[in-house]
Design an enzyme around this catalytic site. Structure first.
Site, PDB file in Angstrom:
ATOM      1  N   TYR A  58      -6.881   0.646  84.848  1.00  0.00           N
ATOM      2  CA  TYR A  58      -5.928  -0.309  84.298  1.00  0.00           C
ATOM      3  C   TYR A  58      -4.535   0.298  84.369  1.00  0.00           C
ATOM      4  O   TYR A  58      -4.196   1.226  83.615  1.00  0.00           O
ATOM      5  CB  TYR A  58      -6.253  -0.634  82.840  1.00  0.00           C
ATOM      6  N   LEU A 211     -11.367 -15.861  76.259  1.00  0.00           N
ATOM      7  CA  LEU A 211     -10.358 -16.907  76.434  1.00  0.00           C
ATOM      8  C   LEU A 211     -10.093 -17.178  77.912  1.00  0.00           C
ATOM      9  O   LEU A 211      -9.129 -17.872  78.254  1.00  0.00           O
ATOM     10  CB  LEU A 211      -9.049 -16.507  75.743  1.00  0.00           C
ATOM     11  N   ARG A 213      -8.987 -15.307  80.316  1.00  0.00           N
ATOM     12  CA  ARG A 213      -7.666 -14.799  80.697  1.00  0.00           C
ATOM     13  C   ARG A 213      -6.551 -15.726  80.226  1.00  0.00           C
ATOM     14  O   ARG A 213      -5.546 -15.908  80.916  1.00  0.00           O
ATOM     15  CB  ARG A 213      -7.597 -14.568  82.203  1.00  0.00           C
ATOM     16  N   SER A 217      -6.999 -20.494  75.847  1.00  0.00           N
ATOM     17  CA  SER A 217      -6.342 -20.022  74.624  1.00  0.00           C
ATOM     18  C   SER A 217      -5.615 -21.142  73.906  1.00  0.00           C
ATOM     19  O   SER A 217      -5.283 -21.031  72.721  1.00  0.00           O
ATOM     20  CB  SER A 217      -5.327 -18.925  74.959  1.00  0.00           C
TER      21      SER A 217
END
Length: 336
Positions: A58, A211, A213, A217
């Protein structure tokens, strides 16, 4: 809000019922604020979240360094309760492109050495290859992590996005605490074969992408424009007609959420929490505001009528578009 706890499978650690996924705090979904990211980690720990999830790829190490700083600057009592889940094995080029995965035993040892240094810890609580290396038997990769367990550098062995067959092979090699899988109202592939397998074997699940990504949401608009550095700018589910179709699903969820007086995101997390005591959803919040919203799902109770309404509003396989761009699928070892 009361933070409950669950156990990662029959061999894993006792953790909070929600975990914090830290990937978005590195430049994956566009720019992230370092100060706010660290404050969000501290707020999660203060709220009773114990499991923090990251990956050595990451931001090419950025996320581990960030999380290490957050732990160093957290109050001692909060730092001591933190448990780290780390993914390894994904290979990236200097421009950020994914080049595949490496599950060779020597590589496993190397990845672990760098992660321990960047995180500033003497052990990792759950260590897992990000995707199974198709060129290395899973028994060899898991065996290498088992050696790290024997040496005290790792506490528990995990997997990520592994098939049911590979989960069985891995579990026959060493105790597997947990498999990390994408699982959401609009991403339910694991219910067919993988989830029955983990439950048969007593292996826990940490669910990421709850969610989708940010898609469900409730905060993505129909005319939303993503920055070039945002992964979602190239994700099929966020493109053209796919996005419009998927946002129609979100609006159907919004009606259910409004009837209960909660947000769409809270419905999504409450749904994930309802799927079983063996599932620990990851909250991918980058800010304290989004973290607080997600934690509010702990106070949401979904009864049978609610779950039926959600199923009718968003049936399994209702989403349009795959989870990843076609070019990334071979490297990620996924069909979705």
């Amino acid at each position: 809000m009361t933070m409950r706890t669950r156990t990662l499978g029959t061999t894993g650690p006792h953790v909070s019922v929600l975990a914090l996924g830290c990937m978005g705090m590195s430049p994956v979904y566009g720019d992230a604020d370092r100060t706010e990211s660290i404050a969000t980690v501290h707020a999660a720990l203060d709220a009773g979240v114990t499991l923090l999830d990251t990956g050595d790829f990451y931001g090419m190490g950025h996320n581990e360094i960030l999380l290490g700083e957050a732990l160093r600057t957290a109050p001692a009592d909060l730092r001591e309760r933190a448990l780290l889940s780390v993914k390894f094995g994904a290979l990236r080029s200097p421009d950020g492109a994914f080049l595949g995965v490496d599950g060779r035993p020597a590589a496993v040892q190397n990845f672990a050495a760098y992660s321990l240094q960047r995180l500033g810890v003497d052990h990792i609580d759950v260590y897992r290859i990000a995707r199974v290396d198709p060129d290395v038997p899973i028994e060899e990769t898991v065996g290498a992590v088992a050696e790290l367990v024997e040496k005290g550098y790792v506490r528990h062995i995990g997997l990520s996005e592994a098939s049911a067959a590979n989960i069985r092979r891995a579990a026959a090699t060493a105790p597997i605490a947990d498999v990390q899988l994408e699982y959401a109202i609009i991403t339910r592939d694991i219910e067919r074969e993988i989830l029955p397998t983990t439950r048969e074997l007593g292996i826990g699940v940490t669910a990421y992408g709850v969610l989708s990504r940010g898609l469900i949401s409730g905060h993505v608009t129909r005319d939303h424009r993503f920055t070039p550095g945002d992964f979602r700018a190239h994700s099929p589910r966020f493109q053209g007609d796919n996005l419009q179709h998927n946002l129609d699903l979100v609006e159907a969820l919004r009606k259910i959420a409004e009837q209960k007086g909660v947000s769409v995101a809270q419905i999504a997390f409450a749904w994930a929490l309802s799927r079983g005591e063996d599932i620990v959803p990851l909250v991918g919040a980058r800010t304290r505001e989004r973290l607080t919203e997600a934690l509010g799902a702990l106070d949401v109770t979904l009864d049978g009528a609610d779950l039926t309404a959600i199923e009718e509003a968003v049936p399994a396989d209702a989403a349009a578009g795959t989870r990843y761009p076609a070019a990334q699928m071979p490297h990620l070892g996924t069909e979705q």
